[in-house]
Design a protein around this motif. Structure first.
Motif, PDB file in Angstrom:
ATOM      1  N   UNK A 102       0.852  -1.180   0.000  1.00 45.87           N
ATOM      2  CA  UNK A 102       0.000   0.000   0.000  1.00 45.87           C
ATOM      3  C   UNK A 102       0.891   1.233   0.000  1.00 45.87           C
ATOM      4  N   UNK A 103       0.708   2.098  -0.992  1.00 48.22           N
ATOM      5  CA  UNK A 103       1.477   3.340  -1.078  1.00 48.22           C
ATOM      6  C   UNK A 103       0.582   4.493  -0.635  1.00 48.22           C
ATOM      7  N   UNK A 104       1.084   5.312   0.281  1.00 45.62           N
ATOM      8  CA  UNK A 104       0.358   6.493   0.736  1.00 45.62           C
ATOM      9  C   UNK A 104       1.196   7.714   0.394  1.00 45.62           C
ATOM     10  N   UNK A 105       0.639   8.621  -0.400  1.00 43.98           N
ATOM     11  CA  UNK A 105       1.319   9.860  -0.783  1.00 43.98           C
ATOM     12  C   UNK A 105       0.573  11.037  -0.173  1.00 43.98           C
ATOM     13  N   UNK A 106       1.254  11.810   0.631  1.00 43.15           N
ATOM     14  CA  UNK A 106       0.659  12.998   1.236  1.00 43.15           C
ATOM     15  C   UNK A 106       1.740  14.080   1.327  1.00 43.15           C
ATOM     16  N   UNK A 107       1.565  15.189   0.743  1.00 48.70           N
ATOM     17  CA  UNK A 107       0.384  15.768   0.168  1.00 48.70           C
ATOM     18  C   UNK A 107       0.711  16.018  -1.303  1.00 48.70           C
ATOM     19  N   UNK A 108      -0.083  15.489  -2.229  1.00 51.87           N
ATOM     20  CA  UNK A 108       0.213  15.600  -3.641  1.00 51.87           C
ATOM     21  C   UNK A 108       0.088  17.043  -4.132  1.00 51.87           C
ATOM     22  N   UNK A 109      -0.617  17.889  -3.366  1.00 56.45           N
ATOM     23  CA  UNK A 109      -0.697  19.312  -3.717  1.00 56.45           C
ATOM     24  C   UNK A 109       0.680  19.964  -3.669  1.00 56.45           C
ATOM     25  N   UNK A 110       1.494  19.582  -2.692  1.00 58.47           N
ATOM     26  CA  UNK A 110       2.845  20.130  -2.607  1.00 58.47           C
ATOM     27  C   UNK A 110       3.690  19.697  -3.796  1.00 58.47           C
ATOM     28  N   UNK A 111       3.445  18.506  -4.308  1.00 62.91           N
ATOM     29  CA  UNK A 111       4.126  18.054  -5.523  1.00 62.91           C
ATOM     30  C   UNK A 111       3.741  18.941  -6.703  1.00 62.91           C
ATOM     31  N   UNK A 112       2.450  19.238  -6.826  1.00 65.27           N
ATOM     32  CA  UNK A 112       1.987  20.095  -7.913  1.00 65.27           C
ATOM     33  C   UNK A 112       2.569  21.505  -7.791  1.00 65.27           C
ATOM     34  N   UNK A 113       2.680  22.004  -6.562  1.00 63.40           N
ATOM     35  CA  UNK A 113       3.276  23.331  -6.364  1.00 63.40           C
ATOM     36  C   UNK A 113       4.745  23.342  -6.770  1.00 63.40           C
ATOM     37  N   UNK A 114       5.441  22.232  -6.552  1.00 62.41           N
ATOM     38  CA  UNK A 114       6.845  22.148  -6.971  1.00 62.41           C
ATOM     39  C   UNK A 114       6.952  22.182  -8.487  1.00 62.41           C
ATOM     40  N   UNK A 115       6.031  21.502  -9.166  1.00 56.61           N
ATOM     41  CA  UNK A 115       6.009  21.572 -10.630  1.00 56.61           C
ATOM     42  C   UNK A 115       5.783  23.002 -11.098  1.00 56.61           C
ATOM     43  N   UNK A 116       4.895  23.719 -10.409  1.00 55.54           N
ATOM     44  CA  UNK A 116       4.610  25.107 -10.768  1.00 55.54           C
ATOM     45  C   UNK A 116       5.843  25.981 -10.555  1.00 55.54           C
ATOM     46  N   UNK A 117       6.579  25.734  -9.477  1.00 56.08           N
ATOM     47  CA  UNK A 117       7.788  26.513  -9.194  1.00 56.08           C
ATOM     48  C   UNK A 117       8.843  26.307 -10.274  1.00 56.08           C
ATOM     49  N   UNK A 118       9.044  25.053 -10.679  1.00 54.63           N
ATOM     50  CA  UNK A 118      10.027  24.769 -11.723  1.00 54.63           C
ATOM     51  C   UNK A 118       9.576  25.373 -13.049  1.00 54.63           C
ATOM     52  N   UNK A 119       8.301  25.267 -13.339  1.00 56.40           N
ATOM     53  CA  UNK A 119       7.770  25.814 -14.593  1.00 56.40           C
ATOM     54  C   UNK A 119       7.947  27.329 -14.652  1.00 56.40           C
ATOM     55  N   UNK A 120       7.705  28.005 -13.527  1.00 61.16           N
ATOM     56  CA  UNK A 120       7.871  29.456 -13.498  1.00 61.16           C
ATOM     57  C   UNK A 120       9.337  29.848 -13.678  1.00 61.16           C
ATOM     58  N   UNK A 121      10.248  29.073 -13.088  1.00 62.00           N
ATOM     59  CA  UNK A 121      11.676  29.360 -13.245  1.00 62.00           C
ATOM     60  C   UNK A 121      12.124  29.195 -14.687  1.00 62.00           C
ATOM     61  N   UNK A 122      11.464  28.282 -15.414  1.00 64.41           N
ATOM     62  CA  UNK A 122      11.808  28.062 -16.822  1.00 64.41           C
ATOM     63  C   UNK A 122      11.079  29.028 -17.748  1.00 64.41           C
ATOM     64  N   UNK A 123      10.240  29.896 -17.163  1.00 67.47           N
ATOM     65  CA  UNK A 123       9.481  30.897 -17.917  1.00 67.47           C
ATOM     66  C   UNK A 123       8.552  30.246 -18.949  1.00 67.47           C
ATOM     67  N   UNK A 124       7.929  29.145 -18.542  1.00 74.51           N
ATOM     68  CA  UNK A 124       6.960  28.480 -19.412  1.00 74.51           C
ATOM     69  C   UNK A 124       5.611  29.203 -19.339  1.00 74.51           C
ATOM     70  N   UNK A 125       4.809  29.037 -20.379  1.00 78.56           N
ATOM     71  CA  UNK A 125       3.482  29.641 -20.406  1.00 78.56           C
ATOM     72  C   UNK A 125       2.617  28.940 -19.355  1.00 78.56           C
ATOM     73  N   UNK A 126       2.083  29.675 -18.379  1.00 80.38           N
ATOM     74  CA  UNK A 126       1.325  29.023 -17.316  1.00 80.38           C
ATOM     75  C   UNK A 126      -0.061  28.594 -17.776  1.00 80.38           C
TER      76      UNK A 126
END
Length: 301
Positions: free
Chosen positions: A244-268
């Motif tokens: 059984x795999x428990x992942x908490x909190x996947x929202x923080x994972x999504x925020x990390x993706x957003x941080x990397x995307x913003x640093x790369x100046x990708x279209x949000x």
């Protein structure tokens, strides 16, 4: 011997641009050697001709454009796996942080996983008992399946995740069962709560825990769930355990993706998240609850 490059052109926050590289691949790991001999790690995010955009695992302070060297290691991020991982606590990159010895791996696995034939999947029909009546009675977690749990701000989702990890079990006296618990972007108090909670009840003995703190780099946060899934796949598909795999909190994972995307100046995209965010969130979960005759089930929350 890996080539060394002294062609760092720019350092911007967690990103660094290296010019005139050869045979460097996407997601390849790299090592930066500073003028004083200190070493830091990085990973290739993008290749544009002979230019490589890499993301740092540690701080960029101290990197000198003229004197620092970069070497690429020719491999992607891997996790050394062994049954000795049970009962241990690791950081988001798979390094022990519980003052125990280093793991001697049976083998090293690419954390990006391998595709699997969906036709090999057995029909899911046996359930995992979580000990939470609202789940077991109304929204049963079936072996080989996934169960998302949504929580609002201020609600005790950490306590619920810990409770499920402590109480979860499969029916059958001879079934081997393990829990892989990945805490993503949590505070030190939450990390300590999870570890102490598992130790008090003895659940730590069957648990592999990955703990990524809120002050850890974003690139580590992105790697943490993949580390957890790689460990789970090893226990399930190589060792025949029900996991059984428990992942908490996947929202923080999504925020990390957003941080990397913003640093790369990708279209949000919506709310500033990158357009590929949903695909990546699905990717860390793999969707691989299949089972062969000799393999265990892999389920996740």
């Amino acid at each position: 011997m890996p080539k060394e490059y002294r062609t760092i052109q720019e350092v911007s926050g967690p990103l660094m641009l290296v010019r005139e590289v050869e045979e460097v691949k996407f997601n390849e790991l790299g090592e930066i050697e500073l003028a004083n001999g200190d070493k830091r790690r990085c990973r290739v995010l993008e290749i544009d001709g002979t230019n490589a955009l890499v993301q740092l695992f540690e701080s960029s302070s101290g990197i000198n454009l003229a004197n620092s060297k970069v070497r690429f290691l020719g491999r992607q991020m891997e996790l050394g796996v062994s049954t000795d991982m049970l009962g241990r606590v690791f950081d988001g990159l798979g390094r022990p942080i519980d003052d125990g010895p280093e793991i001697i791996p049976e083998k090293r696995l690419d954390i990006n996983g391998q595709p699997m034939n969906p036709a090999a999947r057995n029909y899911p029909q046996e359930f995992i008992q979580t000990g939470v009546s609202a789940i077991d009675g109304l929204n049963t977690l079936v072996r080989g399946q996934k169960l998302p749990i949504f929580s609002g701000s201020g609600l005790p989702h950490a306590q619920l995740a810990a409770q499920i990890a402590r109480q979860a079990k499969v029916r059958g006296a001879h079934e081997q069962f393990a829990v892989v618990f990945a805490a993503i972007g949590i505070t030190f108090e939450e990390a300590n709560y999870f570890v102490e909670s598992f130790r008090e009840t003895g659940a730590i003995d069957r648990t592999v825990m990955f703990s990524n703190l809120a002050n850890d780099p974003a690139i580590e946060r992105i790697a943490t769930p993949r580390m957890a899934m790689t460990a789970a796949e090893y226990l399930a598909f190589d060792k025949g355990m029900h996991v059984l795999v428990i992942l908490t909190d996947i929202t923080n994972y999504a925020d990390a993706l957003r941080e990397v995307s913003a640093a790369r100046k990708e279209v949000p995209g919506r709310r500033g998240y990158p357009g590929y965010e949903f695909r990546n969130s699905r990717g860390v979960q793999r969707g691989r609850g299949a089972r062969h005759d000799r393999d265990g089930y892999l389920s996740w929350i």
